[in-house]
Design a protein around this motif. Structure first.
Motif, PDB file in Angstrom:
ATOM      1  N   PHE A 268      65.550  69.153  71.696  1.00 23.35           N
ATOM      2  CA  PHE A 268      66.832  69.810  71.882  1.00 23.35           C
ATOM      3  C   PHE A 268      66.755  71.243  71.401  1.00 23.35           C
ATOM      4  CE2 PHE A 268      71.095  68.294  72.949  1.00 23.35           C
ATOM      5  CZ  PHE A 268      71.817  69.440  72.738  1.00 23.35           C
ATOM      6  N   THR A 269      66.772  72.182  72.337  1.00 18.68           N
ATOM      7  CA  THR A 269      66.785  73.592  72.006  1.00 18.68           C
ATOM      8  C   THR A 269      68.051  74.187  72.596  1.00 18.68           C
ATOM      9  OG1 THR A 269      64.389  73.595  72.191  1.00 18.68           O
ATOM     10  CG2 THR A 269      65.474  75.738  72.136  1.00 18.68           C
ATOM     11  N   MET A 270      68.943  74.678  71.719  1.00 23.92           N
ATOM     12  CA  MET A 270      70.238  75.177  72.195  1.00 23.92           C
ATOM     13  C   MET A 270      70.093  76.376  73.121  1.00 23.92           C
ATOM     14  SD  MET A 270      72.557  73.125  71.439  1.00 23.92           S
ATOM     15  CE  MET A 270      73.853  74.055  72.201  1.00 23.92           C
TER      16      MET A 270
ATOM     17  N   THR B 189      76.284  72.600  79.126  1.00 21.12           N
ATOM     18  CA  THR B 189      76.909  71.476  79.815  1.00 21.12           C
ATOM     19  C   THR B 189      77.100  71.807  81.292  1.00 21.12           C
ATOM     20  OG1 THR B 189      78.794  69.978  79.846  1.00 21.12           O
ATOM     21  CG2 THR B 189      79.247  72.246  79.236  1.00 21.12           C
ATOM     22  N   MET B 190      77.087  70.786  82.084  1.00 23.78           N
ATOM     23  CA  MET B 190      77.325  70.949  83.521  1.00 23.78           C
ATOM     24  C   MET B 190      78.676  70.395  83.924  1.00 23.78           C
ATOM     25  SD  MET B 190      74.880  72.581  84.630  1.00 23.78           S
ATOM     26  CE  MET B 190      73.414  73.175  83.847  1.00 23.78           C
ATOM     27  N   ASP B 191      79.478  69.987  82.950  1.00 21.38           N
ATOM     28  CA  ASP B 191      80.805  69.439  83.199  1.00 21.38           C
ATOM     29  C   ASP B 191      81.738  70.584  83.584  1.00 21.38           C
ATOM     30  OD1 ASP B 191      83.428  68.462  83.004  1.00 21.38           O
ATOM     31  OD2 ASP B 191      82.937  67.130  81.339  1.00 21.38           O
ATOM     32  N   ALA B 192      82.040  70.675  84.875  1.00 22.49           N
ATOM     33  CA  ALA B 192      82.811  71.806  85.407  1.00 22.49           C
ATOM     34  C   ALA B 192      84.208  71.892  84.792  1.00 22.49           C
ATOM     35  CB  ALA B 192      82.907  71.710  86.922  1.00 22.49           C
TER      36      ALA B 192
ATOM     37  N   ASP C  13      71.153  60.369  76.861  1.00 24.16           N
ATOM     38  CA  ASP C  13      71.497  61.460  77.778  1.00 24.16           C
ATOM     39  C   ASP C  13      72.973  61.832  77.628  1.00 24.16           C
ATOM     40  OD1 ASP C  13      68.935  61.776  78.784  1.00 24.16           O
ATOM     41  OD2 ASP C  13      69.282  60.444  80.489  1.00 24.16           O
ATOM     42  N   ASP C  14      73.811  60.808  77.487  1.00 27.65           N
ATOM     43  CA  ASP C  14      75.237  61.068  77.254  1.00 27.65           C
ATOM     44  C   ASP C  14      75.440  61.763  75.913  1.00 27.65           C
ATOM     45  OD1 ASP C  14      75.786  59.824  79.664  1.00 27.65           O
ATOM     46  OD2 ASP C  14      76.458  57.935  78.747  1.00 27.65           O
ATOM     47  N   ALA C  15      74.736  61.296  74.899  1.00 28.60           N
ATOM     48  CA  ALA C  15      74.848  61.910  73.570  1.00 28.60           C
ATOM     49  C   ALA C  15      74.421  63.369  73.622  1.00 28.60           C
ATOM     50  CB  ALA C  15      74.000  61.132  72.565  1.00 28.60           C
ATOM     51  N   ARG C  16      73.382  63.648  74.370  1.00 26.79           N
ATOM     52  CA  ARG C  16      72.899  65.030  74.509  1.00 26.79           C
ATOM     53  C   ARG C  16      73.964  65.912  75.176  1.00 26.79           C
ATOM     54  NH1 ARG C  16      66.910  66.469  76.472  1.00 26.79           N
ATOM     55  NH2 ARG C  16      67.042  68.718  76.262  1.00 26.79           N
ATOM     56  N   GLU C  17      74.600  65.398  76.206  1.00 29.39           N
ATOM     57  CA  GLU C  17      75.661  66.143  76.887  1.00 29.39           C
ATOM     58  C   GLU C  17      76.825  66.415  75.938  1.00 29.39           C
ATOM     59  OE1 GLU C  17      78.047  68.013  79.836  1.00 29.39           O
ATOM     60  OE2 GLU C  17      75.886  67.771  79.574  1.00 29.39           O
TER      61      GLU C  17
END
Length: 180
Positions: free
Chosen positions: A85-87, A92-95, A149-153
């Motif tokens: 995880f590199t910021m 996010t891709m959540d429009a 993957d959800d946690a990452r988002e």
């Protein structure tokens, strides 16, 4: 002096691996570790022991910072699960979430146009903190159920909200300074 401290920050502070952290216990253990490893204690020791003390103190400080910071703690938990995880390259891709963030940024940019900018900032702060609490709960659930993957988002979104909190605090301080 031993040069081996646990590599896992949670083990270092002798607390459970969890997003929920007992900050009193964390602070208590931090003081214990600092007392045992602080470089001042090794001022007359060998250069190797002084170096090890400095390294351990640095690790302890980094671990404390990471575990106290809500976003960094979540990122660290993901790293423990093997998620790189590199910021710098995470967004996010959540429009709809991004649209909300853009709208909030616009409100922050036009804050001086409001009759009571501090009241607007207080309301925004409450909204953002509520969002962070919700995201933290979502992260805990996703992490516990191994939906990484959800946690990452969720961590990506938490990063936006944490940054917004900082901007709101800075704007509030600036406006309060102007009022003096």
């Amino acid at each position: 002096m031993t040069d081996a401290l646990p590599a896992n920050y949670f083990e270092l502070f002798d607390i459970p691996v969890s997003y929920d952290v007992d900050f009193d216990q964390l602070q208590h253990r931090y003081r214990e570790l600092q007392k045992a490893t602080h470089p001042d204690k090794y001022a007359s020791a060998s250069s190797q022991e002084r170096r090890i003390s400095m390294q351990q103190t640095s690790l302890i400080n980094q671990a404390l910072h990471t575990l106290k910071h809500p976003v960094e703690r979540a990122m660290y938990l993901l790293q423990l699960k093997g998620i790189d995880f590199t910021m710098d390259n995470e967004t996010t891709m959540d429009a709809s979430f991004l649209m909300e963030q853009m709208e909030m940024r616009e409100q922050l940019e036009s804050i001086h146009e409001h009759d009571d900018p501090l009241a607007v900032l207080d309301n925004l702060s409450l909204e953002v903190k509520s969002g962070m609490n919700s995201m933290a709960d979502e992260f805990k659930s996703a992490y516990a159920s191994e939906q990484l993957d959800d946690a990452r988002e969720i961590v990506r979104k938490l990063q936006f909200l944490y940054k917004a909190t900082q901007e709101i605090e800075e704007l509030t301080a600036s406006i309060e300074d102007e009022m003096m």
